[in-house]
Motif scaffolding. Structure first.
Motif, PDB file in Angstrom:
ATOM      1  N   THR A  30      39.110  21.196  -1.641  1.00 27.27           N
ATOM      2  CA  THR A  30      38.235  20.041  -1.403  1.00 27.27           C
ATOM      3  C   THR A  30      39.058  18.797  -1.100  1.00 27.27           C
ATOM      4  OG1 THR A  30      38.077  19.468  -3.753  1.00 27.27           O
ATOM      5  CG2 THR A  30      36.384  20.940  -2.852  1.00 27.27           C
ATOM      6  N   GLN A  31      40.271  18.754  -1.578  1.00 28.02           N
ATOM      7  CA  GLN A  31      41.158  17.636  -1.319  1.00 28.02           C
ATOM      8  C   GLN A  31      42.212  17.962  -0.258  1.00 28.02           C
ATOM      9  OE1 GLN A  31      40.485  14.680  -2.709  1.00 28.02           O
ATOM     10  NE2 GLN A  31      38.764  15.726  -3.676  1.00 28.02           N
ATOM     11  N   ASP A  32      42.441  19.260  -0.036  1.00 26.34           N
ATOM     12  CA  ASP A  32      43.482  19.680   0.905  1.00 26.34           C
ATOM     13  C   ASP A  32      43.023  20.915   1.686  1.00 26.34           C
ATOM     14  OD1 ASP A  32      45.800  20.235   2.274  1.00 26.34           O
ATOM     15  OD2 ASP A  32      46.976  20.778   0.493  1.00 26.34           O
ATOM     16  N   PRO A  33      42.202  20.717   2.749  1.00 24.22           N
ATOM     17  CA  PRO A  33      41.701  21.850   3.519  1.00 24.22           C
ATOM     18  C   PRO A  33      42.802  22.691   4.172  1.00 24.22           C
ATOM     19  CG  PRO A  33      40.502  19.853   4.072  1.00 24.22           C
ATOM     20  CD  PRO A  33      41.658  19.458   3.196  1.00 24.22           C
ATOM     21  N   SER A  34      44.014  22.161   4.267  1.00 24.34           N
ATOM     22  CA  SER A  34      45.102  22.942   4.864  1.00 24.34           C
ATOM     23  C   SER A  34      45.459  24.147   4.001  1.00 24.34           C
ATOM     24  CB  SER A  34      46.334  22.059   5.081  1.00 24.34           C
ATOM     25  OG  SER A  34      46.915  21.695   3.839  1.00 24.34           O
ATOM     26  N   ARG A  35      44.943  24.202   2.775  1.00 29.08           N
ATOM     27  CA  ARG A  35      45.187  25.346   1.894  1.00 29.08           C
ATOM     28  C   ARG A  35      44.411  26.588   2.341  1.00 29.08           C
ATOM     29  NH1 ARG A  35      47.909  24.344  -2.524  1.00 29.08           N
ATOM     30  NH2 ARG A  35      47.043  26.109  -3.628  1.00 29.08           N
ATOM     31  N   LEU A  36      43.400  26.394   3.208  1.00 28.51           N
ATOM     32  CA  LEU A  36      42.639  27.530   3.725  1.00 28.51           C
ATOM     33  C   LEU A  36      43.469  28.283   4.750  1.00 28.51           C
ATOM     34  CD1 LEU A  36      39.184  25.817   4.304  1.00 28.51           C
ATOM     35  CD2 LEU A  36      39.688  27.601   2.623  1.00 28.51           C
ATOM     36  N   PRO A  37      43.304  29.607   4.831  1.00 27.97           N
ATOM     37  CA  PRO A  37      44.019  30.353   5.868  1.00 27.97           C
ATOM     38  C   PRO A  37      43.542  29.889   7.241  1.00 27.97           C
ATOM     39  CG  PRO A  37      42.510  31.792   4.658  1.00 27.97           C
ATOM     40  CD  PRO A  37      42.461  30.451   4.010  1.00 27.97           C
ATOM     41  N   SER A  38      44.430  29.932   8.221  1.00 26.92           N
ATOM     42  CA  SER A  38      44.102  29.413   9.537  1.00 26.92           C
ATOM     43  C   SER A  38      44.819  30.206  10.626  1.00 26.92           C
ATOM     44  CB  SER A  38      44.521  27.941   9.610  1.00 26.92           C
ATOM     45  OG  SER A  38      44.221  27.396  10.856  1.00 26.92           O
ATOM     46  N   VAL A  39      44.227  30.189  11.821  1.00 27.36           N
ATOM     47  CA  VAL A  39      44.856  30.756  13.012  1.00 27.36           C
ATOM     48  C   VAL A  39      44.796  29.698  14.098  1.00 27.36           C
ATOM     49  CG1 VAL A  39      44.386  33.196  12.556  1.00 27.36           C
ATOM     50  CG2 VAL A  39      42.675  31.830  13.719  1.00 27.36           C
ATOM     51  N   SER A  40      45.680  29.808  15.070  1.00 29.80           N
ATOM     52  CA  SER A  40      45.682  28.811  16.147  1.00 29.80           C
ATOM     53  C   SER A  40      44.734  29.178  17.284  1.00 29.80           C
ATOM     54  CB  SER A  40      47.096  28.619  16.692  1.00 29.80           C
ATOM     55  OG  SER A  40      47.579  29.844  17.201  1.00 29.80           O
ATOM     56  N   ALA A  70      37.007  39.581  10.736  1.00 25.78           N
ATOM     57  CA  ALA A  70      36.587  39.064   9.437  1.00 25.78           C
ATOM     58  C   ALA A  70      35.782  40.081   8.634  1.00 25.78           C
ATOM     59  CB  ALA A  70      35.770  37.781   9.621  1.00 25.78           C
ATOM     60  N   GLY A  71      35.689  41.295   9.119  1.00 26.55           N
ATOM     61  CA  GLY A  71      34.935  42.328   8.415  1.00 26.55           C
ATOM     62  C   GLY A  71      35.647  43.660   8.476  1.00 26.55           C
ATOM     63  N   ARG A  72      35.129  44.608   7.727  1.00 24.56           N
ATOM     64  CA  ARG A  72      35.723  45.944   7.656  1.00 24.56           C
ATOM     65  C   ARG A  72      34.827  46.973   8.342  1.00 24.56           C
ATOM     66  NH1 ARG A  72      36.494  43.981   2.235  1.00 24.56           N
ATOM     67  NH2 ARG A  72      38.709  43.882   1.758  1.00 24.56           N
ATOM     68  N   GLU A  73      35.443  47.959   8.946  1.00 23.23           N
ATOM     69  CA  GLU A  73      34.698  49.118   9.440  1.00 23.23           C
ATOM     70  C   GLU A  73      34.451  50.085   8.286  1.00 23.23           C
ATOM     71  OE1 GLU A  73      33.348  49.882  12.414  1.00 23.23           O
ATOM     72  OE2 GLU A  73      33.916  47.886  13.099  1.00 23.23           O
ATOM     73  N   LYS A  74      35.473  50.224   7.432  1.00 24.17           N
ATOM     74  CA  LYS A  74      35.348  51.117   6.278  1.00 24.17           C
ATOM     75  C   LYS A  74      36.138  50.528   5.109  1.00 24.17           C
ATOM     76  CE  LYS A  74      39.091  54.263   7.725  1.00 24.17           C
ATOM     77  NZ  LYS A  74      39.764  53.296   8.540  1.00 24.17           N
ATOM     78  N   LEU A  75      35.803  50.974   3.911  1.00 23.74           N
ATOM     79  CA  LEU A  75      36.470  50.511   2.702  1.00 23.74           C
ATOM     80  C   LEU A  75      37.974  50.693   2.848  1.00 23.74           C
ATOM     81  CD1 LEU A  75      35.904  49.402  -0.112  1.00 23.74           C
ATOM     82  CD2 LEU A  75      35.910  51.735  -0.959  1.00 23.74           C
ATOM     83  N   GLY A  76      38.716  49.668   2.509  1.00 22.01           N
ATOM     84  CA  GLY A  76      40.163  49.734   2.594  1.00 22.01           C
ATOM     85  C   GLY A  76      40.737  49.099   3.845  1.00 22.01           C
ATOM     86  N   ASP A  77      39.909  48.921   4.879  1.00 19.86           N
ATOM     87  CA  ASP A  77      40.379  48.232   6.082  1.00 19.86           C
ATOM     88  C   ASP A  77      40.743  46.792   5.728  1.00 19.86           C
ATOM     89  OD1 ASP A  77      39.989  50.431   7.677  1.00 19.86           O
ATOM     90  OD2 ASP A  77      38.195  49.651   8.688  1.00 19.86           O
ATOM     91  N   PRO A  78      41.759  46.252   6.388  1.00 27.49           N
ATOM     92  CA  PRO A  78      42.123  44.860   6.098  1.00 27.49           C
ATOM     93  C   PRO A  78      41.093  43.884   6.665  1.00 27.49           C
ATOM     94  CG  PRO A  78      43.422  45.708   7.918  1.00 27.49           C
ATOM     95  CD  PRO A  78      42.615  46.862   7.393  1.00 27.49           C
ATOM     96  N   VAL A  79      40.997  42.727   6.024  1.00 27.87           N
ATOM     97  CA  VAL A  79      40.147  41.634   6.476  1.00 27.87           C
ATOM     98  C   VAL A  79      41.058  40.454   6.768  1.00 27.87           C
ATOM     99  CG1 VAL A  79      38.346  39.997   5.803  1.00 27.87           C
ATOM    100  CG2 VAL A  79      38.147  42.395   5.147  1.00 27.87           C
ATOM    101  N   ASP A  80      40.894  39.860   7.922  1.00 24.35           N
ATOM    102  CA  ASP A  80      41.673  38.671   8.281  1.00 24.35           C
ATOM    103  C   ASP A  80      40.871  37.453   7.834  1.00 24.35           C
ATOM    104  OD1 ASP A  80      43.054  36.575   9.439  1.00 24.35           O
ATOM    105  OD2 ASP A  80      43.449  37.662  11.303  1.00 24.35           O
ATOM    106  N   HIS A  81      41.322  36.797   6.781  1.00 23.55           N
ATOM    107  CA  HIS A  81      40.588  35.678   6.181  1.00 23.55           C
ATOM    108  C   HIS A  81      40.672  34.390   6.997  1.00 23.55           C
ATOM    109  CE1 HIS A  81      39.921  38.199   2.754  1.00 23.55           C
ATOM    110  NE2 HIS A  81      41.209  38.385   2.608  1.00 23.55           N
ATOM    111  N   ALA A  82      41.486  34.380   8.019  1.00 18.59           N
ATOM    112  CA  ALA A  82      41.648  33.161   8.815  1.00 18.59           C
ATOM    113  C   ALA A  82      40.752  33.140  10.053  1.00 18.59           C
ATOM    114  CB  ALA A  82      43.112  33.004   9.230  1.00 18.59           C
TER     115      ALA A  82
END
Length: 156
Positions: A30-40, A70-82
């Motif tokens: 809330t004070q530092d949005p740069s802490r959120l993951p990001s992509v260019s 940002a989502g998975r096809e199946k359990l265990g697939d990675p999620v890109d939070h940015a």
């Protein structure tokens, strides 16, 4: 993103922090949005003409976010939070031709063509403002809250 009544962004920073902490997130954003993951990588779905946003399909927005990673096809697939989707103009908003309606955050172009197609097909711009009932307004507010809370929880 414009603040709207009931939108988490319209809440005080203290209230935002309490809500984020209650869901197990890092309230320091809330004070530092740069802490959120990001992509260019950014792409925009723009208004095809001037008018009012009459419709923007929620399912298409969700599917677009998914194909960006940002989502998975199946359990265990990675999620890109940015990666994901930011709606810049909601139903009822007056827009000009070429104005960004939806901003897509992508990593190295992954899924961006499909996401743009999904969102573009779900976007309707008309000559008159739509009549939004309480249900649509409430759903839009809830979706805004849900998007932020999910992103904060996934950041952990």
């Amino acid at each position: 993103m414009a603040s709207r009544p009931g939108n988490l962004r319209a809440a005080s920073p203290e209230r935002q922090a309490r809500m984020i902490e209650a869901h197990g997130g890092d309230a320091r954003i809330t004070q530092d949005p740069s802490r959120l993951p990001s992509v260019s990588g950014r792409a925009h779905v723009t208004a095809p003409r001037a008018g009012y946003v009459c419709a923007l399909g929620a399912e298409a927005i969700g599917r677009a976010s998914h194909v960006l990673g940002a989502g998975r096809e199946k359990l265990g697939d990675p999620v890109d939070h940015a990666v994901g989707v930011i709606v810049r103009a909601h139903p009822g908003a007056r827009v000009e031709a070429g104005q960004p309606i939806v901003e897509l955050h992508h990593r190295d172009g992954r899924g961006v063509d499909e996401a743009m197609r999904l969102v573009g097909d779900a976007l309707v711009v008309g000559d008159e403002a739509p009549v939004l009932g309480r249900s649509e307004e409430h759903t839009s507010e809830l979706q805004s809250h849900l998007n932020l809370v999910c992103r904060l929880l996934l950041e952990k």
